[in-house]
Design a protein around this motif. Sequence first.
Motif, PDB file in Angstrom:
ATOM      1  N   ALA A  37     -20.415 -16.132  15.447  1.00  0.00           N
ATOM      2  CA  ALA A  37     -19.143 -16.508  16.070  1.00  0.00           C
ATOM      3  C   ALA A  37     -19.104 -16.051  17.522  1.00  0.00           C
ATOM      4  CB  ALA A  37     -17.973 -15.909  15.297  1.00  0.00           C
ATOM      5  N   GLY A  38     -19.608 -14.859  17.796  1.00  0.00           N
ATOM      6  CA  GLY A  38     -19.643 -14.361  19.160  1.00  0.00           C
ATOM      7  C   GLY A  38     -20.605 -15.131  20.054  1.00  0.00           C
ATOM      8  N   ALA A  39     -21.647 -15.698  19.455  1.00  0.00           N
ATOM      9  CA  ALA A  39     -22.581 -16.523  20.232  1.00  0.00           C
ATOM     10  C   ALA A  39     -21.996 -17.903  20.503  1.00  0.00           C
ATOM     11  CB  ALA A  39     -23.913 -16.654  19.492  1.00  0.00           C
ATOM     12  N   LEU A  40     -21.219 -18.424  19.560  1.00  0.00           N
ATOM     13  CA  LEU A  40     -20.614 -19.748  19.726  1.00  0.00           C
ATOM     14  C   LEU A  40     -19.396 -19.714  20.649  1.00  0.00           C
ATOM     15  CD1 LEU A  40     -20.830 -21.080  16.061  1.00  0.00           C
ATOM     16  CD2 LEU A  40     -22.266 -21.730  18.005  1.00  0.00           C
ATOM     17  N   PHE A  41     -18.650 -18.625  20.610  1.00  0.00           N
ATOM     18  CA  PHE A  41     -17.459 -18.457  21.447  1.00  0.00           C
ATOM     19  C   PHE A  41     -17.616 -17.155  22.225  1.00  0.00           C
ATOM     20  CE2 PHE A  41     -16.244 -20.586  17.453  1.00  0.00           C
ATOM     21  CZ  PHE A  41     -15.863 -21.816  17.970  1.00  0.00           C
ATOM     22  N   PRO A  42     -18.495 -17.167  23.233  1.00  0.00           N
ATOM     23  CA  PRO A  42     -18.912 -15.919  23.878  1.00  0.00           C
ATOM     24  C   PRO A  42     -17.863 -15.297  24.795  1.00  0.00           C
ATOM     25  CG  PRO A  42     -19.933 -17.793  24.957  1.00  0.00           C
ATOM     26  CD  PRO A  42     -19.172 -18.336  23.786  1.00  0.00           C
ATOM     27  N   LYS A  43     -17.977 -13.985  24.896  1.00  0.00           N
ATOM     28  CA  LYS A  43     -17.249 -13.208  25.887  1.00  0.00           C
ATOM     29  C   LYS A  43     -18.289 -12.743  26.907  1.00  0.00           C
ATOM     30  CE  LYS A  43     -13.824 -11.493  22.644  1.00  0.00           C
ATOM     31  NZ  LYS A  43     -13.359 -10.355  21.881  1.00  0.00           N
ATOM     32  N   ARG A  44     -17.877 -12.567  28.113  1.00  0.00           N
ATOM     33  CA  ARG A  44     -18.795 -12.175  29.181  1.00  0.00           C
ATOM     34  C   ARG A  44     -19.559 -10.889  28.807  1.00  0.00           C
ATOM     35  NH1 ARG A  44     -18.495 -13.644  34.705  1.00  0.00           N
ATOM     36  NH2 ARG A  44     -19.861 -12.324  35.932  1.00  0.00           N
ATOM     37  N   GLY A  45     -20.874 -10.948  28.957  1.00  0.00           N
ATOM     38  CA  GLY A  45     -21.709  -9.797  28.675  1.00  0.00           C
ATOM     39  C   GLY A  45     -22.038  -9.587  27.212  1.00  0.00           C
ATOM     40  N   GLU A  46     -21.612 -10.479  26.364  1.00  0.00           N
ATOM     41  CA  GLU A  46     -21.801 -10.311  24.923  1.00  0.00           C
ATOM     42  C   GLU A  46     -22.771 -11.320  24.321  1.00  0.00           C
ATOM     43  OE1 GLU A  46     -20.309  -8.311  22.249  1.00  0.00           O
ATOM     44  OE2 GLU A  46     -20.216  -6.997  23.978  1.00  0.00           O
ATOM     45  N   THR A  47     -23.453 -12.103  25.141  1.00  0.00           N
ATOM     46  CA  THR A  47     -24.258 -13.180  24.578  1.00  0.00           C
ATOM     47  C   THR A  47     -25.734 -12.836  24.396  1.00  0.00           C
ATOM     48  OG1 THR A  47     -24.536 -14.134  26.767  1.00  0.00           O
ATOM     49  CG2 THR A  47     -22.752 -15.007  25.424  1.00  0.00           C
ATOM     50  N   ALA A  48     -26.330 -12.119  25.316  1.00  0.00           N
ATOM     51  CA  ALA A  48     -27.785 -11.909  25.283  1.00  0.00           C
ATOM     52  C   ALA A  48     -28.241 -11.270  23.979  1.00  0.00           C
ATOM     53  CB  ALA A  48     -28.228 -11.070  26.479  1.00  0.00           C
ATOM     54  N   TRP A  49     -27.615 -10.184  23.570  1.00  0.00           N
ATOM     55  CA  TRP A  49     -28.061  -9.518  22.363  1.00  0.00           C
ATOM     56  C   TRP A  49     -27.796 -10.371  21.127  1.00  0.00           C
ATOM     57  CZ3 TRP A  49     -25.247  -8.140  18.099  1.00  0.00           C
ATOM     58  CH2 TRP A  49     -23.859  -8.134  18.202  1.00  0.00           C
ATOM     59  N   ARG A  50     -26.710 -11.164  21.154  1.00  0.00           N
ATOM     60  CA  ARG A  50     -26.405 -12.033  20.011  1.00  0.00           C
ATOM     61  C   ARG A  50     -27.474 -13.123  19.858  1.00  0.00           C
ATOM     62  NH1 ARG A  50     -21.056 -11.188  18.242  1.00  0.00           N
ATOM     63  NH2 ARG A  50     -19.844  -9.942  19.694  1.00  0.00           N
ATOM     64  N   TYR A  51     -27.821 -13.775  20.977  1.00  0.00           N
ATOM     65  CA  TYR A  51     -28.858 -14.803  20.923  1.00  0.00           C
ATOM     66  C   TYR A  51     -30.198 -14.195  20.518  1.00  0.00           C
ATOM     67  CZ  TYR A  51     -25.607 -18.030  23.180  1.00  0.00           C
ATOM     68  OH  TYR A  51     -24.531 -18.821  23.464  1.00  0.00           O
ATOM     69  N   ALA A  52     -30.512 -13.029  21.043  1.00  0.00           N
ATOM     70  CA  ALA A  52     -31.772 -12.366  20.681  1.00  0.00           C
ATOM     71  C   ALA A  52     -31.806 -12.062  19.185  1.00  0.00           C
ATOM     72  CB  ALA A  52     -31.948 -11.083  21.492  1.00  0.00           C
ATOM     73  N   PHE A  53     -30.702 -11.579  18.648  1.00  0.00           N
ATOM     74  CA  PHE A  53     -30.631 -11.258  17.224  1.00  0.00           C
ATOM     75  C   PHE A  53     -30.810 -12.518  16.379  1.00  0.00           C
ATOM     76  CE2 PHE A  53     -28.742 -10.192  13.175  1.00  0.00           C
ATOM     77  CZ  PHE A  53     -29.116  -8.870  12.972  1.00  0.00           C
ATOM     78  N   LEU A  54     -30.080 -13.581  16.723  1.00  0.00           N
ATOM     79  CA  LEU A  54     -30.175 -14.831  15.956  1.00  0.00           C
ATOM     80  C   LEU A  54     -31.561 -15.457  16.061  1.00  0.00           C
ATOM     81  CD1 LEU A  54     -26.645 -16.277  16.787  1.00  0.00           C
ATOM     82  CD2 LEU A  54     -27.416 -15.312  14.602  1.00  0.00           C
ATOM     83  N   LEU A  55     -32.153 -15.439  17.250  1.00  0.00           N
ATOM     84  CA  LEU A  55     -33.522 -15.948  17.401  1.00  0.00           C
ATOM     85  C   LEU A  55     -34.506 -15.104  16.604  1.00  0.00           C
ATOM     86  CD1 LEU A  55     -33.590 -16.971  21.173  1.00  0.00           C
ATOM     87  CD2 LEU A  55     -33.694 -18.484  19.177  1.00  0.00           C
ATOM     88  N   GLY A  56     -34.274 -13.799  16.561  1.00  0.00           N
ATOM     89  CA  GLY A  56     -35.120 -12.921  15.748  1.00  0.00           C
ATOM     90  C   GLY A  56     -35.035 -13.248  14.266  1.00  0.00           C
ATOM     91  N   LEU A  57     -33.838 -13.587  13.791  1.00  0.00           N
ATOM     92  CA  LEU A  57     -33.688 -13.986  12.379  1.00  0.00           C
ATOM     93  C   LEU A  57     -34.505 -15.237  12.072  1.00  0.00           C
ATOM     94  CD1 LEU A  57     -29.868 -13.595  11.628  1.00  0.00           C
ATOM     95  CD2 LEU A  57     -31.740 -12.215  10.747  1.00  0.00           C
ATOM     96  N   ILE A  58     -34.389 -16.216  12.972  1.00  0.00           N
ATOM     97  CA  ILE A  58     -35.111 -17.478  12.772  1.00  0.00           C
ATOM     98  C   ILE A  58     -36.617 -17.245  12.846  1.00  0.00           C
ATOM     99  CG2 ILE A  58     -35.531 -19.772  13.755  1.00  0.00           C
ATOM    100  CD1 ILE A  58     -32.501 -19.651  14.642  1.00  0.00           C
TER     101      ILE A  58
END
Length: 141
Positions: A37-58
């Motif tokens: 949810a945070g990656a889809l509706f991002p807040k400033r400064g909160e996206t990089a680690w979320r995308y990294a985590f999700l890409l790591g899962l995949i």
Amino acid sequence: MTPYWVTPLAGGVLIGLAATALLWLNGRIAGISGITAGALFPKRGETAWRYAFLLGLIAAGALALHWLPSAAPSRTGFAPVLLIAGGLLVGFGTRLGGGCTSGHGVCGLGRLSLRSLVAVGVFMVTAILTTFIVRHLAGIA
């Protein structure tokens, strides 16, 4: 030959280590629905680690399928309508429960959250009843 229980045990240990590392190093809870949810509706400064985590899962899933193809055998024959309905119900349940199974089961229980204990109990009872109905009453395997 490796005993059947080694692969799921290793997976569980890795999930626990990843959740612990994310909380310890980043101060974040590894609840997949919240991260997504945070990656889809991002807040400033909160996206990089979320995308990294999700890409790591995949990536981890892809590597596991490559190295251990027998660990997750393919299943076919599911009706697309049922798959879509199931996905929507999972999303609804995640919203209703205030988090997903990974957030409540792995992270919430690990932090001794009463809310997560109740949520996991509801998840388990629902899963058991659904499996019983689908397999034994409806005859769908």
